[in-house]
Every structure is written in structure tokens, then in C-alpha cells.
Motif scaffolding. Structure first.
Motif, short mmCIF file in Angstrom:
data_model
loop_
_atom_site.label_atom_id
_atom_site.label_comp_id
_atom_site.label_asym_id
_atom_site.label_seq_id
_atom_site.Cartn_x
_atom_site.Cartn_y
_atom_site.Cartn_z
N TYR A 39 0.83 -1.21 0.00
CA TYR A 39 0.00 0.00 0.00
C TYR A 39 0.86 1.26 0.00
CZ TYR A 39 -4.09 -2.91 1.22
OH TYR A 39 -5.09 -3.83 1.23
N TYR A 71 -15.72 7.31 0.95
CA TYR A 71 -15.14 6.08 1.46
C TYR A 71 -15.90 5.47 2.64
CZ TYR A 71 -11.13 2.92 1.25
OH TYR A 71 -10.33 1.83 1.06
N TRP A 75 -17.61 1.80 2.47
CA TRP A 75 -17.17 0.79 3.43
C TRP A 75 -18.36 0.25 4.21
CZ3 TRP A 75 -14.15 -2.84 5.03
CH2 TRP A 75 -14.26 -3.31 6.34
N THR A 122 -8.88 -6.03 -2.04
CA THR A 122 -8.97 -4.63 -1.61
C THR A 122 -8.61 -3.66 -2.74
OG1 THR A 122 -6.69 -4.70 -0.75
CG2 THR A 122 -8.49 -5.17 0.80
N ILE A 126 -10.79 -0.58 -4.21
CA ILE A 126 -10.35 0.81 -4.10
C ILE A 126 -10.35 1.47 -5.47
CG2 ILE A 126 -8.40 2.32 -3.54
CD1 ILE A 126 -7.61 0.22 -1.40
N THR A 154 -7.16 3.47 3.45
CA THR A 154 -7.15 2.05 3.79
C THR A 154 -6.07 1.73 4.81
OG1 THR A 154 -8.02 1.44 1.61
CG2 THR A 154 -6.90 -0.29 2.85
N GLU A 158 -6.80 0.23 8.46
CA GLU A 158 -6.20 -1.01 8.90
C GLU A 158 -5.46 -0.82 10.23
OE1 GLU A 158 -7.37 -3.44 7.57
OE2 GLU A 158 -6.65 -3.95 5.57
#
Length: 266
Positions: A39, A71, A75, A122, A126, A154, A158
Motif C-alpha cells: 500500500y 469512502y 465501506w 482490496t 479501491i 485504507t 487497517e
């Protein structure tokens, strides 16, 4: 706590148990975890692409703001209707996917291995969320900015998700509250508190609750409805797991016990 976890070496070749880790150990595990490093690399690449195809400060800021606002809504919808949906385990073709993206996490919420989403699921998500938004705002430069923003968010999600399952009581009151709501989602009633860092959408859609007294404890909080009877009808997840669905994580002492690392407010 085991000697391995007391030392600076955290990786054991098996699972990381957040219920046995402190904050320092989490930072080491988080900053060296392959998915997080990927990421970081993608966020940097997005920054470079955005700079080379600069869309102007207006479009750049607008694309960042749009993703920040969109977002949490996306989510919430994915978490509530896909991750907690019961249709994926009913097909042999999607059972493994559902098991990996969320069932394993609810079976034992402390395992770092399954807390992080797999990049294969993921990153396409995204991209689908952010790239069209950025492109409509300012073309390729804004699209790169939007994607990079999604990746950074993200990473933030996390990390705080780890905090919510960590053997650690946060000092900041707002993190304590955030952790407490998420712990209720995992240990009391899974049909509420779907947010990670924000519960604005939960409040708006009536799924927000603040303590265990507000609701009856859900019998499916650890198995998401995939109980022994469902496993007999749809056996694919159980076959992949190698055992019947658990009603509570290994090591749990009882339904009324607080989860590891919860502390007084979590």
C-alpha cells in the motif's frame, strides 16, 4: 505473554495474535507487513503519477475530499451487505472468498493474518471506488490522486482496526470510544457499528449502539449466521476451515467476559 512476543521478534511463522501484543509490537508488525508495504508503494506511485499529470490544485483537492466523503459510505455498505451477507457462503464458487474476506476475522478477531484484507480483493475495490470519481473531477491526474487517497485511507483504517483488537487501552478518549463500539460489533451484536474510524453512517442508518445494554447479545456474533446447521447445508467453508464453525473464539472464557485487550472502556 510468551517470550517470543516479549522480544522484538514478533513474526513466528504463524499468526500474530493482537490480543497478546502491545502497541510497540503492533507498530513493528504493521510497518513490516507485506500488504501495508505494498500500500505504501502504491500510494507513492500514485503521488508520482498525480504530479506528472497534475490536474491543478482545485481538482486535486476536490478529488481528495470526494474520496474522504465517499469512502466511509462505501465501506459501510460493503461491510453490512457483502461481508455480512449470507449468500456468498451458499455457493462453492464464492465460499472461499467469503471465508477469507470476513468469516475468519469474526471467528477469531485477534488474528492479524486475516484482519488485513487481501490485496487481490482490496485493491480492485479501491480502484472501482476512486478512479471514476477522480477522472470525472480532473482526468488522469485527479484519478491518480483519488486512488492514492483511497490507499492511504485504507492504511489508516487497517491501523485503527488493529488498535481495536490490540491488547492496549488507548489514552485518547476518542480512540477509546471508537474501539469500544467496534468491540461491541465483534463480541455482542454484529448487526451494528459497521464503521471502523467513523460511525456517522451507522448513526444515519440506525445501526449505531453504544453499549451492550442497548441490544440482546447476538448468537451469530462470531459465525455471522454460518452455524453448524448452515454448515451442513452449505459445507464448503467448513471444509476449507477443517472444523465446524465456532460459537466463540478459542480461549474465550464465557459470553459475559470482555475480550482481550478491551480494558474498561473497550
Amino acid at each position: 505473554m510468551s517470550g517470543t512476543l516479549r522480544n522484538s521478534t514478533i513474526r513466528s511463522g504463524r499468526s500474530f495474535d493482537l490480543g497478546k501484543m502491545n502497541l510497540r509490537q503492533l507498530w513493528v508488525a504493521y510497518l513490516t507487513y507485506p500488504t501495508i508495504l505494498l500500500y505504501f508503494a502504491l500510494a507513492l506511485a500514485s503521488l508520482i503519477l498525480a504530479a506528472r499529470n497534475f490536474a491543478g490544485w482545485g481538482a486535486t483537492c476536490a478529488s481528495i475530499l470526494a474520496v474522504v466523503l465517499i469512502y466511509p459510505v462505501v465501506w459501510y455498505l460493503l461491510h453490512r451487505y457483502v461481508l455480512h451477507g449470507q449468500y456468498l457462503y451458499k455457493s462453492r464458487w464464492t465460499a472461499a472468498f467469503w471465508k477469507r474476506i470476513h468469516f475468519d476475522h469474526h471467528q477469531d478477531p485477534h488474528l492479524l493474518d486475516v484482519l488485513f484484507g487481501a490485496p487481490s480483493t482490496t485493491l480492485p475495490t479501491i480502484a472501482v471506488i476512486t478512479l471514476p470519481v477522480g477522472w470525472m473531477i480532473g482526468g488522469p491526474g485527479a484519478a491518480a490522486t483519488a486512488f492514492g487517497t483511497g490507499v492511504v485511507i485504507t492504511c489508516v483504517y487497517e491501523f485503527f482496526h488493529c488498535i481495536q483488537h490490540l491488547n492496549y487501552k488507548p489514552k485518547a478518549a476518542w480512540i477509546q470510544r471508537m474501539k469500544a463500539r467496534h468491540v461491541l460489533h465483534h463480541f455482542h451484536d454484529e448487526d451494528g457499528n459497521f464503521g471502523i474510524t467513523s460511525y456517522v453512517v451507522d448513526r444515519a442508518l440506525g445501526t449505531y449502539y453504544v453499549d451492550a445494554r442497548a441490544r440482546t447479545r447476538s448468537p451469530s456474533v462470531f459465525n455471522l449466521g454460518y452455524n453448524v446447521d448452515e454448515a451442513k447445508r452449505y459445507p464448503w467453508v467448513m471444509r476449507l476451515t477443517g472444523s465446524a464453525p465456532k460459537d466463540r473464539p478459542d480461549g474465550a472464557r464465557g459470553d459475559s467476559d470482555a475480550p482481550r485487550g478491551a480494558g474498561k472502556h473497550a
